[in-house]
Enzyme design. Structure first.
Site, PDB file in Angstrom:
ATOM      1  N   ASP A  67       0.831  -1.210   0.000  1.00  0.00           N
ATOM      2  CA  ASP A  67       0.000   0.000   0.000  1.00  0.00           C
ATOM      3  C   ASP A  67       0.862   1.256   0.000  1.00  0.00           C
ATOM      4  O   ASP A  67       2.076   1.189   0.202  1.00  0.00           O
ATOM      5  CB  ASP A  67      -0.967   0.008   1.201  1.00  0.00           C
ATOM      6  CG  ASP A  67      -0.311  -0.468   2.500  1.00  0.00           C
ATOM      7  OD1 ASP A  67       0.934  -0.451   2.580  1.00  0.00           O
ATOM      8  OD2 ASP A  67      -1.047  -0.847   3.417  1.00  0.00           O
ATOM      9  N   ASN A 138      -7.614  -3.554  14.348  1.00  0.00           N
ATOM     10  CA  ASN A 138      -8.997  -3.801  13.919  1.00  0.00           C
ATOM     11  C   ASN A 138      -9.086  -4.945  12.904  1.00  0.00           C
ATOM     12  O   ASN A 138     -10.110  -5.144  12.270  1.00  0.00           O
ATOM     13  CB  ASN A 138      -9.612  -2.521  13.335  1.00  0.00           C
ATOM     14  CG  ASN A 138      -8.912  -2.053  12.060  1.00  0.00           C
ATOM     15  OD1 ASN A 138      -7.923  -2.646  11.624  1.00  0.00           O
ATOM     16  ND2 ASN A 138      -9.422  -0.992  11.455  1.00  0.00           N
ATOM     17  N   HIS A 140      -7.361  -5.237  10.122  1.00  0.00           N
ATOM     18  CA  HIS A 140      -7.079  -4.942   8.709  1.00  0.00           C
ATOM     19  C   HIS A 140      -5.794  -5.641   8.260  1.00  0.00           C
ATOM     20  O   HIS A 140      -4.901  -5.903   9.067  1.00  0.00           O
ATOM     21  CB  HIS A 140      -7.067  -3.435   8.408  1.00  0.00           C
ATOM     22  CG  HIS A 140      -5.914  -2.663   8.942  1.00  0.00           C
ATOM     23  ND1 HIS A 140      -5.996  -1.326   9.254  1.00  0.00           N
ATOM     24  CD2 HIS A 140      -4.621  -3.007   9.220  1.00  0.00           C
ATOM     25  CE1 HIS A 140      -4.826  -0.902   9.682  1.00  0.00           C
ATOM     26  NE2 HIS A 140      -3.975  -1.897   9.676  1.00  0.00           N
ATOM     27  N   GLU A 145      -9.702  -2.295   5.237  1.00  0.00           N
ATOM     28  CA  GLU A 145     -10.368  -2.021   6.508  1.00  0.00           C
ATOM     29  C   GLU A 145     -11.606  -2.903   6.650  1.00  0.00           C
ATOM     30  O   GLU A 145     -12.073  -3.494   5.660  1.00  0.00           O
ATOM     31  CB  GLU A 145     -10.769  -0.534   6.557  1.00  0.00           C
ATOM     32  CG  GLU A 145      -9.599   0.444   6.455  1.00  0.00           C
ATOM     33  CD  GLU A 145      -8.770   0.551   7.733  1.00  0.00           C
ATOM     34  OE1 GLU A 145      -8.764  -0.398   8.553  1.00  0.00           O
ATOM     35  OE2 GLU A 145      -8.109   1.588   7.909  1.00  0.00           O
TER      36      GLU A 145
HETATM   37  P1  PGA Z   1       2.197  -1.729  12.576  1.00  0.00           P
HETATM   38  O1  PGA Z   1       0.957  -1.775  11.598  1.00  0.00           O
HETATM   39  O2  PGA Z   1       3.237  -2.594  11.980  1.00  0.00           O
HETATM   40  O3  PGA Z   1       2.631  -0.288  12.607  1.00  0.00           O
HETATM   41  O4  PGA Z   1       1.713  -2.233  13.909  1.00  0.00           O
HETATM   42  C1  PGA Z   1       0.560  -3.005  11.099  1.00  0.00           C
HETATM   43  C2  PGA Z   1      -0.667  -2.806  10.233  1.00  0.00           C
HETATM   44  O5  PGA Z   1      -1.446  -1.874  10.489  1.00  0.00           O
HETATM   45  O6  PGA Z   1      -0.836  -3.600   9.305  1.00  0.00           O
END
Ligand code: PGA
Length: 240
Positions: A67, A138, A140, A145
């Site tokens: 992304d 959450n 994702h 999302e």
């Molecule tokens: P993080 O994010 O590595 O900063 O915990 C992971 C994600 O949101 O996929």
């Protein structure tokens, strides 16, 4: 699905790095799906520290990142995922940057709705051999999302408040966090031949539990889309 609940992030990151380096040893033309965020950073460090020692090269490797933000303010260009990858990995290995791909340039002004040319490019390169994934609190995966469709492809999405809040730690002000991103879809991720999902810290427990216990896809928890993937390895410091 294989789940490894290990003692530390360090141990998980080493194992993840070794899986990638072992595959690279077998296939110098590896196609990698890569993730940003704090989760894979240590794993990237292990790759940097060990690829030369093992006499390996990334010069024929192709990468596709999950992304990228859209609409980063100019003073935050260092928060682009392109910049993250250059700094944390690409500048420190012998990869050809022309072989490193993102679904959109963070500099893009003419944003489209449809980015499935990225999925086509992945297919044209033979598909992703190993996909590295983090996971959001959450549930994702990439920026898919809650509410994302199982069949979703690479597309423009609006970030949820919880993701904007989680990512605001990298910005001076929460209002500076971009509201949009382009993300690979759930289907794009599922198509990877092998997936390594890294999850660190108790705040990820609920999301990982949903995936481990899933018997079907639950739209409210995008991570559950992986429940029946045929080669999924979860490396976590959460004890179950
Ligand atoms: P993080 O994010 O590595 O900063 O915990 C992971 C994600 O949101 O996929």
């Amino acid at each position: 699905m294989k789940v490894f609940s290990l003692d530390s992030k360090d141990e998980c990151s080493k194992i993840g790095a070794n899986i990638i380096l072992d595959e690279l040893e077998k296939n110098k033309n590896l196609v990698l799906g890569l993730a940003t965020g704090s989760t894979p950073e240590l794993m990237y460090n292990y790759i940097i520290d060990n690829f030369k020692k093992r006499n390996l090269s990334f010069k024929d490797v192709k990468t596709f990142n999950l992304d990228e933000y859209v609409g980063l303010k100019p003073n935050y260009e260092d928060q682009s995922y392109r910049n993250f990858m250059n700094t944390c990995l690409f500048n420190q290995i012998d990869i050809d940057k022309n072989n490193t791909h993102f679904p959109v340039s963070y500099k893009e002004i003419n944003v489209q709705n449809n980015y499935d040319s990225y999925d086509k490019l992945i297919d044209e390169n033979g598909g992703i051999d190993i996909q590295i994934l983090g996971i959001g609190n959450n549930g994702h995966i990439a920026f898919n999302e809650p509410g994302s469709e199982l069949e979703s492809k690479t597309r423009l999405i609006e970030l949820t408040e919880s993701t904007i809040k989680a990512n605001s730690r990298f910005f001076d002000n929460i209002n500076d966090v971009p509201k949009k991103a382009v993300t690979m879809g759930i289907n794009s991720i599922f198509n990877a031949k092998k997936i390594i999902l890294l999850a660190f810290g108790e705040n990820k427990r609920e999301a990982v539990e949903k995936l481990i216990n899933a018997k079907s896809f639950d739209k409210n928890w995008p991570c559950t889309s992986l429940y029946n993937h045929e080669d999924l390895t979860i490396l976590t410091d959460i004890q179950f």
